[in-house]
Design an enzyme around this catalytic site. Sequence first.
Site, PDB file in Angstrom:
ATOM      1  N   SER A   1      -5.131  -6.689  -3.677  1.00 37.79           N
ATOM      2  CA  SER A   1      -5.176  -5.437  -2.916  1.00 37.79           C
ATOM      3  C   SER A   1      -6.514  -4.708  -2.978  1.00 37.79           C
ATOM      4  CB  SER A   1      -4.067  -4.507  -3.412  1.00 37.79           C
ATOM      5  OG  SER A   1      -4.189  -4.301  -4.813  1.00 37.79           O
TER       6      SER A   1
ATOM      7  N   LYS B   1      -6.499   0.257   1.625  1.00 33.23           N
ATOM      8  CA  LYS B   1      -6.306   1.664   1.956  1.00 33.23           C
ATOM      9  C   LYS B   1      -6.920   2.029   3.315  1.00 33.23           C
ATOM     10  CE  LYS B   1      -4.384   3.730  -1.829  1.00 33.23           C
ATOM     11  NZ  LYS B   1      -4.360   2.708  -2.877  1.00 33.23           N
TER      12      LYS B   1
HETATM   13  C1  PLP Z   1      -3.586   2.352  -3.882  1.00 35.36           C
HETATM   14  C2  PLP Z   1      -3.645   0.982  -4.400  1.00 35.36           C
HETATM   15  C3  PLP Z   1      -2.468   0.269  -4.753  1.00 35.36           C
HETATM   16  C4  PLP Z   1      -1.088   0.880  -4.711  1.00 35.36           C
HETATM   17  O1  PLP Z   1      -0.742   1.355  -3.427  1.00 35.36           O
HETATM   18  P1  PLP Z   1       0.438   2.411  -3.262  1.00 35.36           P
HETATM   19  O2  PLP Z   1       0.597   2.562  -1.793  1.00 35.36           O
HETATM   20  O3  PLP Z   1       0.005   3.693  -3.922  1.00 35.36           O
HETATM   21  O4  PLP Z   1       1.649   1.856  -3.941  1.00 35.36           O
HETATM   22  C5  PLP Z   1      -2.610  -1.059  -5.154  1.00 35.36           C
HETATM   23  N1  PLP Z   1      -3.826  -1.649  -5.248  1.00 35.36           N
HETATM   24  C6  PLP Z   1      -4.963  -0.988  -4.945  1.00 35.36           C
HETATM   25  C7  PLP Z   1      -6.252  -1.713  -5.085  1.00 35.36           C
HETATM   26  C8  PLP Z   1      -4.914   0.341  -4.507  1.00 35.36           C
HETATM   27  O5  PLP Z   1      -6.060   0.983  -4.196  1.00 35.36           O
END
Ligand code: PLP
Length: 335
Positions: free
Chosen positions: A310, A57
Amino acid sequence: MSGSLLPVTFGGIEAAARRISAHVLRTPFAPSPSLSERLDVPVGLKLEHHQTTGSFKLRGACNALLSLPPAERKRGVVAASTGNHGRALAYAAKAEGTVATICMSRLVPQNKVAEIRRLGARVLITGTSQDDAQREVEKLVEQDGLAMVPPFDDPAIVAGQGTLGLEIVDDMPDVGTVLVPLSGGGLASGVALAVKSQHPDIRVIGITMERGAAMKASLDAGRPVEIAEMPSLADSLGGGIGLANHVTFSMCQALLDDVILLSEAEIAAGMQHAYALEREIVEGAGAVGIAAILAGKIDPVGRPVALILSGRNVDMDLHRRVVNGETDLLRENAA
Ligand SMILES: *Cc1c(COP(=O)(O)O)cnc(C)c1O
């Protein structure tokens, strides 16, 4: 690919990469012998959970912040997220010498409030729901002229997240399939545009949980729809896409080849595998790519696979219980 009709361009992603390069880490890309053996093709892990603030993010938040005119940036930014977007925006604002105001309801747990404060944000506690917090954001935009930075449905956010796609193609030029965690679709939109602009035949598959998959329901309906939110181990994937969605719905519609849904037990297995085999601590949302492979839901069609870990912002007591295989946890979550 109908790239010219989309609200974000490949050039926008390249510009974002230049804009944020001094402010975010270029995270490592590591081969996974265990997953490669399972799929019988090379599988690589983008270790984005090692990003500053613990999730990707920060890329979008930095790009959105640095794209603001200097006077606006100086007045400060505002958002209602208590999760990874809030953390990223708090950090990015402080690093750029301005302030993020994060609005949250009285029901947000103390440890989350403290964490966002520690990252340098001004925390404003109001009301008892996420909607109350969002109303406070709108008030601050009108009264104090703060710039709202949304968590996904914004071209600058999508372009920032797309920089991950540039790095994946650099690190695995012959990648055939990219597995992307999917919630509001900012990450999936950006990564899909970045990789398909370079190689249109790369498949991009969004992965999310069965319980409360708003983008999947919206894609099936052909328009943004609301669905009930439910607790999940992949809590960062919760929440709707917004009925007035104007960026990520159309991009996911145009660019995603498929969306795969996972049960809570499958997500738990992904976190366990990440820990035991890859030696990585990831949150539920960060484990869905691994989970989809373990569940036998990915056919690599003979070509290399890249997946994105992520984020890693998981309560460590919860993580311990998941990797210990405490199954009552899944029943709790399934309640
Ligand atoms: C926000 C987030 C997502 C999903 O991202 P989007 O852009 O909302 O689809 C996936 N993994 C993590 C760790 C996140 O913080």
